[in-house]
Design a protein around this motif. Sequence first.
Motif, short mmCIF file in Angstrom:
data_model
loop_
_atom_site.label_atom_id
_atom_site.label_comp_id
_atom_site.label_asym_id
_atom_site.label_seq_id
_atom_site.Cartn_x
_atom_site.Cartn_y
_atom_site.Cartn_z
N SER A 78 0.85 -1.19 0.00
CA SER A 78 0.00 0.00 0.00
C SER A 78 0.88 1.24 0.00
CB SER A 78 -0.91 0.02 1.23
OG SER A 78 -0.15 0.26 2.41
N LEU A 79 0.50 2.22 -0.80
CA LEU A 79 1.15 3.53 -0.81
C LEU A 79 0.14 4.54 -1.33
CD1 LEU A 79 4.85 3.00 -2.03
CD2 LEU A 79 4.10 4.11 0.09
N GLY A 80 0.61 5.71 -1.67
CA GLY A 80 -0.26 6.73 -2.21
C GLY A 80 0.52 7.69 -3.09
N TRP A 81 -0.22 8.58 -3.73
CA TRP A 81 0.36 9.52 -4.69
C TRP A 81 -0.40 10.83 -4.60
CZ3 TRP A 81 4.53 9.33 -7.86
CH2 TRP A 81 4.61 10.28 -8.89
N THR A 82 0.33 11.94 -4.58
CA THR A 82 -0.28 13.26 -4.57
C THR A 82 0.18 14.03 -5.80
OG1 THR A 82 -0.48 13.39 -2.16
CG2 THR A 82 -0.43 15.46 -3.34
N TRP A 83 -0.77 14.68 -6.48
CA TRP A 83 -0.46 15.44 -7.69
C TRP A 83 0.19 16.77 -7.34
CZ3 TRP A 83 -3.04 11.23 -8.06
CH2 TRP A 83 -3.21 10.59 -9.29
N SER A 84 1.21 17.16 -8.13
CA SER A 84 1.82 18.47 -7.97
C SER A 84 1.25 19.49 -8.93
CB SER A 84 3.34 18.39 -8.17
OG SER A 84 3.96 17.83 -7.04
N TRP A 85 0.58 19.05 -9.94
CA TRP A 85 -0.25 19.93 -10.77
C TRP A 85 -1.37 19.06 -11.31
CZ3 TRP A 85 4.63 18.30 -12.12
CH2 TRP A 85 4.77 17.59 -13.30
N PRO A 86 -2.60 19.61 -11.41
CA PRO A 86 -3.76 18.76 -11.69
C PRO A 86 -3.90 18.39 -13.15
CG PRO A 86 -4.45 21.00 -11.32
CD PRO A 86 -2.98 20.98 -11.07
N ALA A 87 -3.00 17.57 -13.63
CA ALA A 87 -3.08 17.02 -14.98
C ALA A 87 -2.76 15.54 -14.91
CB ALA A 87 -2.12 17.74 -15.92
N ALA A 88 -3.40 14.75 -15.76
CA ALA A 88 -3.17 13.31 -15.73
C ALA A 88 -1.71 12.95 -15.98
CB ALA A 88 -4.06 12.63 -16.78
N ASP A 89 -1.00 13.81 -16.74
CA ASP A 89 0.41 13.55 -17.05
C ASP A 89 1.21 13.18 -15.80
OD1 ASP A 89 -0.61 14.76 -19.30
OD2 ASP A 89 0.63 16.55 -19.15
N TYR A 90 0.95 13.92 -14.73
CA TYR A 90 1.81 13.80 -13.56
C TYR A 90 1.72 12.43 -12.90
CZ TYR A 90 4.09 14.66 -9.17
OH TYR A 90 4.94 14.56 -8.10
N GLY A 91 0.56 11.82 -12.91
CA GLY A 91 0.45 10.51 -12.29
C GLY A 91 0.70 9.35 -13.23
N MET A 92 0.37 9.51 -14.51
CA MET A 92 0.36 8.36 -15.40
C MET A 92 1.74 7.95 -15.90
SD MET A 92 -2.70 7.54 -15.13
CE MET A 92 -2.80 6.18 -16.30
N PHE A 93 2.73 8.84 -15.85
CA PHE A 93 4.05 8.45 -16.33
C PHE A 93 4.58 7.25 -15.57
CE2 PHE A 93 5.36 10.97 -12.69
CZ PHE A 93 6.53 10.37 -12.27
N GLY A 94 4.15 7.08 -14.33
CA GLY A 94 4.63 5.98 -13.51
C GLY A 94 4.11 4.62 -13.91
N PHE A 95 3.14 4.58 -14.85
CA PHE A 95 2.57 3.31 -15.31
C PHE A 95 3.15 2.84 -16.64
CE2 PHE A 95 -0.88 4.69 -12.46
CZ PHE A 95 -1.00 3.54 -11.68
N GLU A 96 3.98 3.64 -17.30
CA GLU A 96 4.61 3.13 -18.51
C GLU A 96 5.36 1.86 -18.12
OE1 GLU A 96 8.16 4.07 -21.72
OE2 GLU A 96 7.97 5.26 -19.88
N PRO A 97 5.00 0.71 -18.67
CA PRO A 97 5.61 -0.54 -18.20
C PRO A 97 7.13 -0.50 -18.15
CG PRO A 97 3.72 -1.06 -19.55
CD PRO A 97 3.89 0.44 -19.63
N GLU A 98 7.77 0.05 -19.16
CA GLU A 98 9.24 0.10 -19.15
C GLU A 98 9.76 0.95 -18.01
OE1 GLU A 98 10.61 1.32 -22.96
OE2 GLU A 98 9.86 -0.46 -24.00
N ASN A 99 8.94 1.90 -17.52
CA ASN A 99 9.35 2.78 -16.43
C ASN A 99 9.09 2.17 -15.06
OD1 ASN A 99 10.48 5.22 -15.53
ND2 ASN A 99 8.48 6.19 -15.34
N THR A 100 8.49 0.96 -15.01
CA THR A 100 8.24 0.28 -13.74
C THR A 100 9.29 -0.78 -13.44
OG1 THR A 100 6.83 -1.46 -14.69
CG2 THR A 100 5.75 0.61 -14.09
N ASN A 101 10.38 -0.78 -14.18
CA ASN A 101 11.45 -1.77 -14.05
C ASN A 101 12.26 -1.48 -12.79
OD1 ASN A 101 13.68 -3.45 -14.27
ND2 ASN A 101 14.01 -3.03 -16.44
#
Length: 592
Positions: free
Chosen positions: A468-491
């Motif tokens: 369990s963890l969490g994530w807080t946005w630093s600016w309200p755009a989907a860009d900020y949270g979704m980059f962390g789901f690029e599969p190659e970026n989860t290595n």
Amino acid sequence: MANEIDQSRRTFLKTAGAGAAVATFAGCITDEDPSEEEGGDEGILNRINSTMTSLDPIQSTDTASGEVINQIYEGLTYFPNGGAEVENLLAEEVEISDDLLTYTFTLKEAEYHDGTELTADDFVYAFRRLAESENSERANFILGDIFLAIEHETDDDGAVVPESIGAEAIDDRTFEITLRSANPNALDLLSYDSFSAIPEGIVGDIEGYDGEYEHSEFASEVAVGTGPFEFDNWDPDAEAEVSTFDDYHGSVANIDGVHWQILEDDTAHFTYAMNRSADVFSIPTADYDQSLIDAETDDEGREIGEYGPVENGDMLDYVGVPQLSTYYFAFNAPSVPVEIRQAIAYVLDREELVQNIFEGRGEEAVTFTPPGAFPGGPERRDEFIEDYPYELFETDRDAARDLIESAGYDDDDPYELTLTTYESEVFQEAGRDLRDKLAGLGVDLQLEETPFATLQEQGENGNLEFYSLGWTWSWPAADYGMFGFEPENTNTSLMPGDASGYYLDWHEEDSDASAMAQEAWETVEANPEPEEGQEARNEAYIDMEQAIWDDAVMLPLYHEIAEQFNYQHVDIEPFGTMGDYLQRYNNVTLDE
């Protein structure tokens, strides 16, 4: 490492046409405080913090470190009190070229805590460190196409060429950056603390500098910024302290300093607060009583009023603010079969969890991106979740049992799984509830609790099965949270340096969903234009949300209502939707 929170941390598109940008941005950017005030009330503001990881702005990614860093260091812009509107901080003026690619900042006259003067060369050095240093965990924020996208060159290995970024000191007080593509979020993004000014050459971790300090010292023992407080001490197991900077360029603090007691255990946290050892604090959910709130909603949607009486007999001032944040359960994909992940999705009842365990301190999360940042807006999100593939807000044990049996497990031969949470009684209770829902279905769920910093380390090493963890946005755009789901970026084998996603190892999942997520992210990168590419990016982000559902690599739980409590001798402004960790304490007063 992702911007994980123990929160973890970290506003939206301001759109302006060519030729209108200077007036639009210059008009909404204002000085933090034009007056040079002397400190008034004496005293130390006492707070509670969780485990910090680093004092280096380019290395820290957690809110605990960020709260302290935001008192010491400053960038060009900021969100006052975590509000929704960006304003100038070290930038006195900003001009933006007609093509929206060149930003020219006139810097305030400001002094570092060591007595040296702020210059544009300091920003060039700080931006180079963010882009080039092996210690940077946010290089993508300055280089990435959907982030700042600053001009730069890369070598044959894809690494940024030293001194090639588009950051230049025109003179001592004029700093200029050049972007590869227009970005209406640029001034918002520059508020992120990784873009903070530091004295040129203080660390020798980029080409051309020997450094005054080793990086290990700079990250834990030395912090030299221009902020309203200067660094005194950080004992990772006990406390952090800062003191008032009397030569601050803005409003000199009314207090002598700030002390944070580092406590992970919820019981210790609550006891410390009830003993009046903390002035401003949160209340752990296990000790929280929603019926004690007496508050009214202001024009920003915040609940402001009183809470109490608490167990020591005192009434507390209360603020509750809906946050752009998501708390979640997540899996290391190759460690847990997809059928098990999907089975857990079927038994998870978010409505029951939020109301009964989290005491209504948030909104049920079905998508990772909160409604306020969802691509296409809240209505598009409501439409999207109508197709949620698991049971929405109820427990379906039959569907879960079928999936578990298809994976070859049953009650006689169960799948063994460990859920790791940071030290939080409420998340442990959520784990116990989930364990009960899985009982008899063929999953033996064990619970583990660990300090936040240890959980981060385990995640980066790929040693978490379910967490369990969490994530807080630093600016309200989907860009900020979704980059962390690029599969190659989860290595996780590339963390924390060359990968900055969530601890999923999703790149190892040979699935249609993983492939869809990777393709969607590549669509995002191929469409960086602020307006022309927005529709394509929105659809790609929605594809990523669908892929997250399909492979059940992450189970969003709730979007937080952040609450702050303080004793009534404290005068502190209410914080905003970006979070209380962005508050700066120079305008706090104590009346004791």
